[in-house]
Design a protein around this motif. Structure first.
Motif, PDB file in Angstrom:
ATOM      1  N   UNK A   1      47.127  51.835  33.412  1.00 32.28           N
ATOM      2  CA  UNK A   1      46.844  51.315  34.787  1.00 32.28           C
ATOM      3  C   UNK A   1      48.145  50.695  35.640  1.00 32.28           C
ATOM      4  N   UNK A   2      47.706  50.463  36.835  1.00 29.73           N
ATOM      5  CA  UNK A   2      48.910  49.606  37.647  1.00 29.73           C
ATOM      6  C   UNK A   2      48.165  48.445  38.131  1.00 29.73           C
ATOM      7  N   UNK A   3      49.015  47.332  38.738  1.00 28.68           N
ATOM      8  CA  UNK A   3      48.629  46.256  39.406  1.00 28.68           C
ATOM      9  C   UNK A   3      49.372  46.094  40.809  1.00 28.68           C
ATOM     10  N   UNK A   4      48.761  46.219  41.795  1.00 27.17           N
ATOM     11  CA  UNK A   4      49.570  45.943  43.093  1.00 27.17           C
ATOM     12  C   UNK A   4      48.991  44.615  43.960  1.00 27.17           C
ATOM     13  N   UNK A   5      49.851  43.783  44.399  1.00 27.33           N
ATOM     14  CA  UNK A   5      49.309  42.861  45.218  1.00 27.33           C
ATOM     15  C   UNK A   5      49.915  42.779  46.447  1.00 27.33           C
ATOM     16  N   UNK A   6      49.008  42.309  47.408  1.00 26.77           N
ATOM     17  CA  UNK A   6      49.628  42.116  49.119  1.00 26.77           C
ATOM     18  C   UNK A   6      48.832  40.881  49.500  1.00 26.77           C
ATOM     19  N   UNK A   7      49.517  40.311  50.399  1.00 23.34           N
ATOM     20  CA  UNK A   7      48.939  39.025  50.951  1.00 23.34           C
ATOM     21  C   UNK A   7      49.411  38.948  52.357  1.00 23.34           C
ATOM     22  N   UNK A   8      48.447  38.140  53.297  1.00 19.17           N
ATOM     23  CA  UNK A   8      48.878  37.939  54.620  1.00 19.17           C
ATOM     24  C   UNK A   8      48.660  36.544  54.683  1.00 19.17           C
ATOM     25  N   UNK A   9      49.564  35.484  55.062  1.00 23.99           N
ATOM     26  CA  UNK A   9      49.610  34.162  55.139  1.00 23.99           C
ATOM     27  C   UNK A   9      48.669  33.771  55.997  1.00 23.99           C
ATOM     28  N   UNK A  10      47.769  32.980  55.681  1.00 25.30           N
ATOM     29  CA  UNK A  10      46.758  32.431  56.434  1.00 25.30           C
ATOM     30  C   UNK A  10      45.354  33.327  56.420  1.00 25.30           C
ATOM     31  N   UNK A  11      45.469  34.430  56.035  1.00 27.69           N
ATOM     32  CA  UNK A  11      44.433  35.548  55.905  1.00 27.69           C
ATOM     33  C   UNK A  11      43.704  35.966  54.865  1.00 27.69           C
ATOM     34  N   UNK A  12      44.708  35.772  53.679  1.00 26.21           N
ATOM     35  CA  UNK A  12      44.159  36.053  52.268  1.00 26.21           C
ATOM     36  C   UNK A  12      44.888  37.043  51.436  1.00 26.21           C
ATOM     37  N   UNK A  13      44.608  37.251  50.264  1.00 27.17           N
ATOM     38  CA  UNK A  13      45.333  38.014  49.249  1.00 27.17           C
ATOM     39  C   UNK A  13      44.340  38.985  48.690  1.00 27.17           C
ATOM     40  N   UNK A  14      44.853  40.321  48.443  1.00 25.34           N
ATOM     41  CA  UNK A  14      44.294  41.462  48.000  1.00 25.34           C
ATOM     42  C   UNK A  14      45.013  41.490  46.579  1.00 25.34           C
ATOM     43  N   UNK A  15      44.228  41.827  45.329  1.00 25.05           N
ATOM     44  CA  UNK A  15      44.750  42.353  44.120  1.00 25.05           C
ATOM     45  C   UNK A  15      44.245  43.814  44.016  1.00 25.05           C
ATOM     46  N   UNK A  16      44.936  44.964  43.690  1.00 27.30           N
ATOM     47  CA  UNK A  16      44.674  46.264  43.500  1.00 27.30           C
ATOM     48  C   UNK A  16      44.788  46.509  41.978  1.00 27.30           C
ATOM     49  N   UNK A  17      43.744  46.983  41.588  1.00 24.55           N
ATOM     50  CA  UNK A  17      43.890  47.569  39.944  1.00 24.55           C
ATOM     51  C   UNK A  17      43.489  49.192  39.932  1.00 24.55           C
ATOM     52  N   UNK A  18      44.500  49.865  39.720  1.00 26.65           N
ATOM     53  CA  UNK A  18      44.166  51.280  39.597  1.00 26.65           C
ATOM     54  C   UNK A  18      44.266  51.962  38.138  1.00 26.65           C
ATOM     55  N   UNK A  19      43.017  52.375  37.797  1.00 27.63           N
ATOM     56  CA  UNK A  19      42.732  52.175  36.289  1.00 27.63           C
ATOM     57  C   UNK A  19      42.201  53.931  36.421  1.00 27.63           C
ATOM     58  N   UNK A  20      42.805  54.547  35.240  1.00 27.86           N
ATOM     59  CA  UNK A  20      42.613  55.932  34.976  1.00 27.86           C
ATOM     60  C   UNK A  20      40.894  55.801  34.544  1.00 27.86           C
TER      61      UNK A  20
ATOM     62  N   UNK B   1      58.894  39.739  46.883  1.00 30.24           N
ATOM     63  CA  UNK B   1      58.615  38.302  46.396  1.00 30.24           C
ATOM     64  C   UNK B   1      57.329  38.349  45.866  1.00 30.24           C
ATOM     65  N   UNK B   2      56.485  39.120  46.195  1.00 31.50           N
ATOM     66  CA  UNK B   2      54.947  38.968  45.526  1.00 31.50           C
ATOM     67  C   UNK B   2      54.981  39.540  44.322  1.00 31.50           C
ATOM     68  N   UNK B   3      55.996  40.375  43.950  1.00 25.96           N
ATOM     69  CA  UNK B   3      56.154  40.645  42.457  1.00 25.96           C
ATOM     70  C   UNK B   3      56.474  39.820  41.678  1.00 25.96           C
ATOM     71  N   UNK B   4      57.234  38.701  42.153  1.00 21.19           N
ATOM     72  CA  UNK B   4      57.593  37.613  41.159  1.00 21.19           C
ATOM     73  C   UNK B   4      56.493  36.920  40.434  1.00 21.19           C
ATOM     74  N   UNK B   5      55.266  36.906  41.238  1.00 18.76           N
ATOM     75  CA  UNK B   5      54.025  36.207  40.556  1.00 18.76           C
ATOM     76  C   UNK B   5      53.632  37.075  39.347  1.00 18.76           C
ATOM     77  N   UNK B   6      54.072  38.338  39.051  1.00 20.73           N
ATOM     78  CA  UNK B   6      53.689  38.977  37.815  1.00 20.73           C
ATOM     79  C   UNK B   6      54.465  39.131  36.703  1.00 20.73           C
ATOM     80  N   UNK B   7      55.662  37.968  36.938  1.00 19.29           N
ATOM     81  CA  UNK B   7      56.702  37.910  36.015  1.00 19.29           C
ATOM     82  C   UNK B   7      56.175  36.649  34.571  1.00 19.29           C
TER      83      UNK B   7
END
Length: 695
Positions: free
Chosen positions: A531-550, A494-500
């Motif tokens: 690089x790659x982009x990863x997203x994770x989130x916990x409702x009510x707690x916050x969101x984390x976006x991770x960029x992994x770059x060579x 579901x969170x990957x829809x945000x990157x469409x």
């Protein structure tokens, strides 16, 4: 002007952007403290002086004018300390400074794009002037106006060497329309006082009598010295002031050496006048100050600025050297000498490899810059959005000294900025009460961190906001036809829809979102630098976006493996170990297919010949070899015919037309040229397992 003109412009843009970054940092810290230290005031004054001087040199008049007036304001603050700014007026002062930084950044961007500068600065200039007038009024309201000191009525109040002890005169004229001429003249006199204590000046009350501004604008002001040496020192000082237009050196004949008196002089008291055009050397003077500050002697420069295109050329040449070195040491001609001792050749080849490794490391290190510059710019975004959206928040920075390739830093600057804006616009709750009810600090926090793992840089943007509303995102995705309502999606899907493309969860267009530029652009820009982009989130707690770059996208260490008649390269950083295995060690899983046990865990097996439709030379499992590979997201075992050995490879991008064949989705990140001239495809370990269906 040619190349020389281009280099001057490049240096101007580089210096100006660096100074604006300094200003931003100073002002953000000052706003937190609700005051400016005297050191900060002095530094802002110097920065504005330099910005004004360099803009004048480049003939960018609007920029020079704005810097000029901000410099005037900070001269007043410098002379009277921050006490001249009442506490209730300090937010206005900070806003003026931030507006001036934004103005300069906007205009510099126009210069970079070859666009004309905006001439409409009247309203901004009026705001600065009103603030200056207010400060001047507050300053003089409580002071008794000094009595006229005899300056009135003298040729506009000035005479030549009235005191015979001070016969060596310097008359200074200021730039037309510079404003506050009386205060500027007083600034010049004060600067001269730092070098020459024994001199007089006219008018004497220029600091307190603003009525003298028109007189000084018309006929300048004068300084009288006891010796020509003192006057020469003063000339050097006024020549470095950006608001000085010209000066006259005036000597009375009786005070001159006989050889200095013109023969055609008809009277003992004739004056010798020399008009000199002053070049604005403020930017050079600033550099000199920086080089000698606190040391009393010139410090040798240990830093130089290098155009990035030259570093690109250097990396290209180093890449070709690496390829050529491999071609020499792996030449097919050497195989014809089978049985012949080549001790000297092998020794030289090892030394050549060592030197090319060192050359590569040095050339790569030249391109490495800390991410601190990009990270610090985010403070301003959090500050501005917090004020405009009414959401108090602060930015915490971790690992800002982490270094990364300059090209990659430039590429990820916009993605990081967009994610930080998302955190402020979508993440941090719109009011403090809702945060308090959730048991959070009323002030939101965004954490921007960078970590170097040796092979890549991991950048995280975390917020302690409301988190992603998975149901709302899924509904929006279904409405836009991106999701199937009959399928049950995992939170990660579901969170990957945000990157469409075109996806936005904001219901209304704001200054910061809803413009059709979303996380899809972030994903595209990051993937452009491998690089790659990863997203994770916990409702009510916050969101984390991770960029992994060579760390860099140019050269890497790879393991060459053979599959049939083809050769593939696996990045060494992704290889955990290689091993032989028997058919009996392989188990079959209904969901994941072939699996093999390593160190107590079962891992999927991917046979490369199946993925790419090749005919293997290894007849069975026991004839080939397994390569255990892993990334931060996955771990599995590749089955290949044989290992050919480790090789330093230069990554060459694949032709863009291959994208239409889905080459990037097939687990191939690029290619390299081998020592024998053949091509080897470089495998993308992270995406290869998911693309095992092949082309």
């Amino acid at each position: 002007m040619g190349n020389n003109g281009d280099s001057i412009l490049e240096m101007y843009l580089y210096d100006t952007n660096s100074l604006l970054d300094q200003l931003d940092t100073i002002m953000l810290e000052a706003e937190q403290e609700d005051s400016l230290s005297q050191d900060n005031v002095n530094e802002i004054f110097r920065i504005m002086h330099t910005l004004k001087g360099s803009a004048a040199m480049m003939e960018y008049e609007p920029l020079m004018t704005i810097a000029h007036r901000i410099e005037d304001l900070f001269y007043m603050i410098r002379e009277g300390t921050m006490e001249v700014i009442p506490e209730q007026d300090r937010p206005q002062l900070f806003d003026l400074l931030f507006q001036s930084i934004d103005y300069f950044r906007t205009e510099v961007k126009k210069i970079e794009n070859g666009e004309p500068l905006s001439k409409n600065i009247d309203s901004f200039l009026a705001a600065i002037n009103m603030f200056i007038d207010k400060i001047q009024k507050d300053k003089t309201d409580g002071q008794e106006q000094p009595a006229a000191s005899g300056a009135e009525g003298e040729t506009s109040g000035q005479s030549v060497a009235a005191d015979p002890a001070y016969r060596f005169t310097l008359r200074v004229y200021l730039d037309e329309g510079c404003g506050m001429e009386n205060l500027r003249a007083f600034m010049a006199v004060n600067d001269v006082k730092e070098q020459c204590q024994d001199f007089t000046f006219e008018p004497t009350d220029m600091e307190t009598d603003s009525g003298l501004a028109a007189q000084i604008a018309e006929s300048g002001f004068m300084m009288h010295f006891a010796s020509p040496e003192d006057r020469d020192k003063a000339i050097q000082i006024v020549a470095g002031l950006g608001f000085v237009k010209t000066y006259e050196v005036i000597d009375e004949a009786v005070a001159l050496e006989p050889t200095a008196v013109p023969e055609e002089s008809g009277t003992d008291r004739e004056e010798k006048v020399q008009m000199v055009k002053v070049a604005d050397t403020s930017s050079e003077k600033k550099k000199d100050d920086a080089a000698t500050h606190g040391t009393g002697h010139q410090v040798k420069q240990s830093l130089i600025s290098v155009n990035l295109s030259k570093l690109d050329q250097l990396m290209a040449v180093v890449g070709e050297i690496v390829i050529t070195e491999a071609m020499v040491t792996a030449s097919p001609d050497l195989k014809k000498l089978d049985g012949v001792k080549l001790d000297n050749f092998n020794k030289s080849a090892r030394q050549l490899r060592k030197l090319t490794d060192e050359l590569q490391d040095i050339s790569m290190s030249l391109r490495m810059v800390p991410v601190s510059g990009t990270f610090q710019k985010m403070r301003r975004i959090v500050r501005d959005m917090g004020q405009k959206l009414g959401r108090p928040a602060h930015l915490t920075i971790v690992g800002e000294d982490t270094e990364i390739d300059k090209t990659i830093v430039d590429a990820i600057s916009d993605p990081i900025m967009h994610i930080v804006r998302n955190s402020m616009d979508h993440g941090i709750e719109p009011d403090e009460e809702s945060r308090i009810r959730a048991g959070k600090n009323p002030e939101g926090e965004i954490i921007l961190s960078a970590q170097n793992t040796g092979s890549e840089v991991i950048i995280k943007i975390e917020d302690d906001g409301a988190g992603v509303d998975y149901d709302a995102v899924l509904r929006k995705a279904i409405n836009q036809g991106l999701a199937n309502p009959d399928i049950e999606y995992s939170p990660r899907e579901i969170i990957n829809f945000l990157m469409m493309p075109g996806f936005s969860t904001n219901t209304e267009v704001t200054e910061y979102s809803g413009r059709g530029v979303g996380m899809d652009v972030v994903k595209k820009n990051v993937e452009a630098v491998a690089g790659v982009v990863l997203m994770s989130s916990e409702p009510g707690k916050g969101t984390c976006t991770t960029l992994k770059i060579p760390l860099t996208t140019a050269i890497m260490d790879g393991m060459e493996v053979a599959v049939g008649d083809s050769i593939f390269t696996i990045p060494i950083q992704n290889i955990r170990q290689s091993f032989k295995a028997k058919e009996s060690e392989i188990v079959y899983d209904a969901m994941q297919g072939e699996m093999i046990n390593r160190m107590g865990n079962f891992y999927p097996i991917l046979r490369l010949y199946e993925s790419f439709g090749l005919t293997p030379k290894a007849a069975g499992t026991e004839d080939g070899i397994f390569v255990w590979v892993e990334t931060s997201e996955t771990s599995y075992c590749l089955f290949v015919d044989e290992l050919l050995g480790e090789q330093q490879v230069v990554i060459k991008p694949l032709p863009s037309y291959l994208n239409s064949f889905g080459i990037k989705d097939a687990g191939i990140v690029g290619c390299t040229i081998l020592g024998d001239g053949n091509i080897s495809l470089i495998l993308d370990v992270a995406s290869l397992l998911g693309s095992s269906s092949g082309f």
